[in-house]
Enzyme design. Sequence first.
Site, PDB file in Angstrom:
ATOM      1  N   LYS A 190       0.837  -1.198   0.000  1.00 35.55           N
ATOM      2  CA  LYS A 190       0.000   0.000   0.000  1.00 35.55           C
ATOM      3  C   LYS A 190       0.874   1.250   0.000  1.00 35.55           C
ATOM      4  CE  LYS A 190      -3.464   2.335   2.808  1.00 35.55           C
ATOM      5  NZ  LYS A 190      -4.441   2.254   3.888  1.00 35.55           N
ATOM      6  N   GLU A 196      10.616  -4.545   4.548  1.00 35.08           N
ATOM      7  CA  GLU A 196      10.702  -5.964   4.165  1.00 35.08           C
ATOM      8  C   GLU A 196      10.372  -6.138   2.681  1.00 35.08           C
ATOM      9  OE1 GLU A 196       9.020  -4.749   6.757  1.00 35.08           O
ATOM     10  OE2 GLU A 196       8.939  -6.162   8.444  1.00 35.08           O
ATOM     11  N   GLY A 248      -4.793  -1.913   4.938  1.00 33.29           N
ATOM     12  CA  GLY A 248      -3.987  -3.051   4.477  1.00 33.29           C
ATOM     13  C   GLY A 248      -4.647  -4.389   4.756  1.00 33.29           C
ATOM     14  N   ARG A 249      -5.174  -4.575   5.960  1.00 34.65           N
ATOM     15  CA  ARG A 249      -5.749  -5.877   6.324  1.00 34.65           C
ATOM     16  C   ARG A 249      -7.147  -6.084   5.744  1.00 34.65           C
ATOM     17  NH1 ARG A 249      -4.676  -2.499  10.398  1.00 34.65           N
ATOM     18  NH2 ARG A 249      -6.312  -1.772  11.806  1.00 34.65           N
ATOM     19  N   GLU A 334      -4.613  -6.693  14.927  1.00 39.30           N
ATOM     20  CA  GLU A 334      -4.146  -5.371  14.520  1.00 39.30           C
ATOM     21  C   GLU A 334      -5.297  -4.368  14.644  1.00 39.30           C
ATOM     22  OE1 GLU A 334      -0.678  -4.733  11.592  1.00 39.30           O
ATOM     23  OE2 GLU A 334      -2.441  -4.339  10.378  1.00 39.30           O
ATOM     24  N   HIS A 365      -4.281 -33.393  17.267  1.00 37.38           N
ATOM     25  CA  HIS A 365      -3.129 -34.202  17.672  1.00 37.38           C
ATOM     26  C   HIS A 365      -1.994 -33.327  18.178  1.00 37.38           C
ATOM     27  CE1 HIS A 365      -5.090 -37.753  16.026  1.00 37.38           C
ATOM     28  NE2 HIS A 365      -5.566 -36.895  15.143  1.00 37.38           N
ATOM     29  N   LYS A 494       9.273  -0.540  14.190  1.00 36.75           N
ATOM     30  CA  LYS A 494       9.837  -0.189  12.880  1.00 36.75           C
ATOM     31  C   LYS A 494      10.895   0.894  13.038  1.00 36.75           C
ATOM     32  CE  LYS A 494       5.703  -0.880  10.011  1.00 36.75           C
ATOM     33  NZ  LYS A 494       4.704  -0.233   9.171  1.00 36.75           N
TER      34      LYS A 494
HETATM   35  O1  F6P Z   1       3.112  -2.918   9.807  1.00 36.21           O
HETATM   36  C1  F6P Z   1       1.772  -3.122   9.679  1.00 36.21           C
HETATM   37  C2  F6P Z   1       1.299  -2.810   8.294  1.00 36.21           C
HETATM   38  O2  F6P Z   1       1.152  -1.439   8.137  1.00 36.21           O
HETATM   39  C3  F6P Z   1      -0.004  -3.530   8.000  1.00 36.21           C
HETATM   40  O3  F6P Z   1      -1.105  -2.873   8.471  1.00 36.21           O
HETATM   41  C4  F6P Z   1       0.050  -3.668   6.526  1.00 36.21           C
HETATM   42  O4  F6P Z   1      -0.854  -4.620   6.048  1.00 36.21           O
HETATM   43  C5  F6P Z   1       1.496  -4.057   6.345  1.00 36.21           C
HETATM   44  O5  F6P Z   1       2.193  -3.273   7.303  1.00 36.21           O
HETATM   45  C6  F6P Z   1       2.065  -3.848   4.970  1.00 36.21           C
HETATM   46  O6  F6P Z   1       2.007  -2.515   4.583  1.00 36.21           O
HETATM   47  P1  F6P Z   1       2.213  -2.101   3.080  1.00 36.21           P
HETATM   48  O7  F6P Z   1       1.120  -2.709   2.288  1.00 36.21           O
HETATM   49  O8  F6P Z   1       2.158  -0.611   3.068  1.00 36.21           O
HETATM   50  O9  F6P Z   1       3.556  -2.609   2.631  1.00 36.21           O
END
Ligand code: F6P
Length: 529
Positions: A190, A196, A248-249, A334, A365, A494
């Site tokens: 987003k 990452e 995002g979620r 979240e 199990h 972060k």
């Molecule tokens: O760190 C949490 C977050 O902001 C989530 O809410 C989101 O889904 C994820 O990081 C990834 O964010 P982006 O889509 O901006 O890379």
Amino acid sequence: MTHWETLSDQYAAMAERKITDLFEDTNRARDFAAQAGDMYFDYSKTNIDDTTRATLLALARDANVESRREEMFTGVHINETEDRAVLHTALRNLDGGAVMVDGKDVMPAVLDTLTGMRRYADEVRSGHYTDVVNIGIGGSDLGPAMAVRALAPYHDGPRCHFVSNVDGADIADTLRGLDAKKTLVIVASKTFTTIETMTNARTARAWMTDHGGDPARQFAALSTAQDKTADFGIDPARVFGFEDWVGGRYSVWGPIGLSLMIAIGPKAFDAFLRGAQAMDVHFRAAELHESLPVLLALVGIWHNQIGGHATRAVLPYDERLGLLPSYLQQLEMESNGKGVQRSGANCPRHTGPVVWGAAGTNGQHAFYQLIHQGTRVIPCEFLLAAEGHEPELAHHHQLLVANCLAQSKALMQGRTLEEACTIAATKGFTGDELDRQARHRIFPGNRPSTTLLYPQLDPFTLGQIIALYEHRVFVEGIILDIISFDQWGVELGKELATSLQPIVEGTKDASGEDPSTAALIDYIHRYGS
Ligand code: F6P
């Protein structure tokens, strides 16, 4: 007396009552179940009676769930700390009317993007690609990864892979064996700043170049930040944008779902959206006492905030929903893992529960021992399809069904000392040893669970299930008076990771760090290369 106090009193008053006692009411199974379309939700195996349900519904009504729900659907900025509307529902508003945000109808742009995604998905599906790698994390990974696995029987496009972790193991293991000339990389972010994702995207780009692929043609991006996707060098023709009112979620319904659309095709993706839309219509129109999202939320409140059960197990008896617990962890924890109310005041009670789980029967199990005999009560949520996708293996499905139903029954009924003694006696134990052995075989029972049934895990149904949980989280958040749509709690880590990076790399010394962190870094430096 507040509804919260009344509920606490009701909880204390029923301490001696068993869930099984409630079935003296022969209509209970019917009266403590609800249906949305052909989806059936049974909450009769909880210790909620008529009086408690009435109080829970009053709690929801007095929290203005109905008017707040309308605010969400109509673009009010209910994400107050980020001053944004919350409109993932617009992404699946396929036959709905205009959706206004800040005086502008957003539907033409939503539908245009969807048309562009369909065109591109068809192009990829009919082209030379054998593999698609979605690089994203959190909501930009879990939604499509969960849904692609859930809809495996509908998967007729290229293979889909998901890379999320910054641990190089993730991308290394994924790219190994792929043909760089026949792989499409989708960078899903987003913000297009997530460390990452951007690190993995750069690594994938280098891999593609080194192995004869062409990143200028073989990269696509899904993002709200089109300036940043351009800086990365992705052709705007392969960038699918969305607005900041998609959290995002909550984003699998739009461009972030592109890998899913490529996997199952635009038609099946439409069915996925239509399932979610059907749940939206249900949520918006149903009376509170008939609304599945409201009932799920109220059962959750009863168990967590009133009963004090801190965790909730999600147990899909559906192997292909194996990632649903992880998906719901982000969606619920979240969203509702907050410590202050909308006003900024500290929350007067616990907020969202710890959500965890795994697909049945595997969990049986592993961790069910604790669920049945441990000292903690873990409310369980079972999910089950009436029919599997393997007609030639119908006996497998029958076994799966029997196991699922057996678990909720066992949790409710338990096993008494007397019954355990009978069993121990058949094993030849007598006297004190019989008593000792029997005690290990007692099940306390009276452990609550709910069961969600659906005909079959098809795209429409998956859409319904996810939207159901989204709205459940919304209702819980409204009742708790928290803001479910921001996630400030992930920021501090972060920031600190960014400041620790040069110390880990050895370009800055650790003198300003706390002694524990400094000692850990020292070890890494001594043993790492
Ligand atoms: O760190 C949490 C977050 O902001 C989530 O809410 C989101 O889904 C994820 O990081 C990834 O964010 P982006 O889509 O901006 O890379």
